[in-house]
Design a protein around this motif. Sequence first.
Motif, mmCIF file in Angstrom:
data_model
loop_
_atom_site.group_PDB
_atom_site.id
_atom_site.type_symbol
_atom_site.label_atom_id
_atom_site.label_comp_id
_atom_site.label_asym_id
_atom_site.label_seq_id
_atom_site.Cartn_x
_atom_site.Cartn_y
_atom_site.Cartn_z
ATOM 1 N N THR A 111 0.848 -1.199 0.000
ATOM 2 C CA THR A 111 0.000 0.000 0.000
ATOM 3 C C THR A 111 0.879 1.243 0.000
ATOM 4 O O THR A 111 1.642 1.449 0.947
ATOM 5 C CB THR A 111 -0.920 0.025 1.226
ATOM 6 O OG1 THR A 111 -1.660 -1.203 1.261
ATOM 7 C CG2 THR A 111 -1.870 1.194 1.173
ATOM 8 N N PRO A 112 0.858 2.063 -1.022
ATOM 9 C CA PRO A 112 0.012 1.927 -2.204
ATOM 10 C C PRO A 112 0.490 0.809 -3.131
ATOM 11 O O PRO A 112 1.641 0.376 -3.046
ATOM 12 C CB PRO A 112 0.163 3.291 -2.891
ATOM 13 C CG PRO A 112 1.547 3.734 -2.516
ATOM 14 C CD PRO A 112 1.742 3.255 -1.098
ATOM 15 N N TYR A 113 -0.389 0.381 -4.011
ATOM 16 C CA TYR A 113 -0.037 -0.633 -5.007
ATOM 17 C C TYR A 113 1.043 -0.091 -5.941
ATOM 18 O O TYR A 113 1.005 1.067 -6.355
ATOM 19 C CB TYR A 113 -1.278 -1.008 -5.822
ATOM 20 C CG TYR A 113 -0.956 -1.762 -7.093
ATOM 21 C CD1 TYR A 113 -0.671 -3.117 -7.067
ATOM 22 C CD2 TYR A 113 -0.921 -1.094 -8.316
ATOM 23 C CE1 TYR A 113 -0.354 -3.805 -8.237
ATOM 24 C CE2 TYR A 113 -0.621 -1.767 -9.487
ATOM 25 C CZ TYR A 113 -0.332 -3.121 -9.438
ATOM 26 O OH TYR A 113 -0.014 -3.785 -10.595
ATOM 27 N N ARG A 114 2.006 -0.936 -6.254
ATOM 28 C CA ARG A 114 3.035 -0.580 -7.237
ATOM 29 C C ARG A 114 3.138 -1.708 -8.255
ATOM 30 O O ARG A 114 3.083 -2.887 -7.881
ATOM 31 C CB ARG A 114 4.371 -0.331 -6.531
ATOM 32 C CG ARG A 114 4.318 0.993 -5.754
ATOM 33 C CD ARG A 114 5.513 1.251 -4.911
ATOM 34 N NE ARG A 114 5.370 2.560 -4.253
ATOM 35 C CZ ARG A 114 5.986 2.906 -3.134
ATOM 36 N NH1 ARG A 114 6.781 2.053 -2.526
ATOM 37 N NH2 ARG A 114 5.802 4.115 -2.615
ATOM 38 N N PRO A 115 3.281 -1.385 -9.536
ATOM 39 C CA PRO A 115 3.211 -2.414 -10.579
ATOM 40 C C PRO A 115 4.183 -3.563 -10.402
ATOM 41 O O PRO A 115 3.876 -4.700 -10.791
ATOM 42 C CB PRO A 115 3.499 -1.622 -11.867
ATOM 43 C CG PRO A 115 3.038 -0.237 -11.565
ATOM 44 C CD PRO A 115 3.359 -0.028 -10.114
ATOM 45 N N TRP A 116 5.352 -3.311 -9.802
ATOM 46 C CA TRP A 116 6.308 -4.406 -9.644
ATOM 47 C C TRP A 116 5.819 -5.484 -8.687
ATOM 48 O O TRP A 116 6.364 -6.611 -8.667
ATOM 49 C CB TRP A 116 7.677 -3.890 -9.215
ATOM 50 C CG TRP A 116 7.707 -2.958 -8.056
ATOM 51 C CD1 TRP A 116 7.841 -1.601 -8.098
ATOM 52 C CD2 TRP A 116 7.641 -3.294 -6.657
ATOM 53 N NE1 TRP A 116 7.851 -1.068 -6.827
ATOM 54 C CE2 TRP A 116 7.735 -2.088 -5.926
ATOM 55 C CE3 TRP A 116 7.524 -4.492 -5.959
ATOM 56 C CZ2 TRP A 116 7.704 -2.058 -4.526
ATOM 57 C CZ3 TRP A 116 7.485 -4.464 -4.568
ATOM 58 C CH2 TRP A 116 7.571 -3.261 -3.877
ATOM 59 N N LEU A 117 4.767 -5.200 -7.904
ATOM 60 C CA LEU A 117 4.190 -6.245 -7.058
ATOM 61 C C LEU A 117 3.664 -7.406 -7.905
ATOM 62 O O LEU A 117 3.695 -8.566 -7.480
ATOM 63 C CB LEU A 117 3.079 -5.672 -6.188
ATOM 64 C CG LEU A 117 3.538 -4.777 -5.039
ATOM 65 C CD1 LEU A 117 2.356 -3.954 -4.510
ATOM 66 C CD2 LEU A 117 4.158 -5.590 -3.912
ATOM 67 N N ASP A 118 3.197 -7.095 -9.122
ATOM 68 C CA ASP A 118 2.748 -8.157 -10.021
ATOM 69 C C ASP A 118 3.900 -9.089 -10.373
ATOM 70 O O ASP A 118 3.712 -10.317 -10.449
ATOM 71 C CB ASP A 118 2.158 -7.554 -11.300
ATOM 72 C CG ASP A 118 0.780 -6.965 -11.084
ATOM 73 O OD1 ASP A 118 0.189 -7.217 -10.019
ATOM 74 O OD2 ASP A 118 0.309 -6.245 -11.982
ATOM 75 N N ARG A 119 5.064 -8.519 -10.600
ATOM 76 C CA ARG A 119 6.223 -9.355 -10.945
ATOM 77 C C ARG A 119 6.609 -10.245 -9.756
ATOM 78 O O ARG A 119 6.916 -11.429 -9.939
ATOM 79 C CB ARG A 119 7.408 -8.473 -11.358
ATOM 80 C CG ARG A 119 8.675 -9.250 -11.698
ATOM 81 C CD ARG A 119 8.427 -10.302 -12.761
ATOM 82 N NE ARG A 119 9.641 -11.032 -13.096
ATOM 83 C CZ ARG A 119 9.655 -12.277 -13.574
ATOM 84 N NH1 ARG A 119 8.512 -12.937 -13.774
ATOM 85 N NH2 ARG A 119 10.795 -12.874 -13.861
ATOM 86 N N LEU A 120 6.567 -9.700 -8.552
ATOM 87 C CA LEU A 120 6.856 -10.533 -7.388
ATOM 88 C C LEU A 120 5.825 -11.653 -7.265
ATOM 89 O O LEU A 120 6.162 -12.790 -6.913
ATOM 90 C CB LEU A 120 6.872 -9.687 -6.117
ATOM 91 C CG LEU A 120 7.967 -8.621 -6.008
ATOM 92 C CD1 LEU A 120 7.933 -8.003 -4.607
ATOM 93 C CD2 LEU A 120 9.348 -9.187 -6.300
#
Length: 211
Positions: free
Chosen positions: A174-183
């Motif tokens: 939080t906040p969402y960051r796009p690299w969280l998808d990669r993780l």
Amino acid sequence: MISTTCLDLGYFTRPAAEWGGPQDRREPALGYLVRHATGTVLFDTGMGEGSPEADAHYRPVRRALPVGPGDVDVIVNSHLHFDHIGGNQLFPGTPVLVQRAELATARAGDYTIDTLLPGVSYQEIDGEYALAPGVRVVPTPGHTEGHQSLVLDHGDRMTVLAGQAYDFAHEFGTPYRPWLDRLGELAAGRPVRVLFAHDHDLWEGTLPAPR
């Protein structure tokens, strides 16, 4: 087998006005020693001597690194602010992995303690970098544009050395960051443990599937 040891490299005091809180807060400066099948990685090197102005502002208390050049094969800096690179110069000739954009920003000035930059064997990378089996550098921009984290794959689970991708464990995600998808892709539904540069607490859980 991949093992991780947390290194307590001291602490500094962040003024209330800088973080928007009601009072100054004390933050640890943590590094991590990672041992894997083919070598040893040091992730961040703590606070170095250098700037009377920075010392007056942050009032750092430094603890020496418990390892030396003969103990480390490669260094990974999450980013190049002074509290993460202070020990780099103690490892002459040891490769220091840094995102190319991060190094360019630091060398442009007005970013870190400039005297901590010379005499370091930077290895510039762009994007992800497989350092060893199960050991991968992954860009995690946000705190700085060139921020990066170290992802450790243990087979049944994953560890992320997140540096300052988030300041505190309770803020992770939080906040969402796009690299969280990669993780999330790399974790593939397995349990994840996330360790930070300025928080002794950790985050544990399962990352959601990529959006």
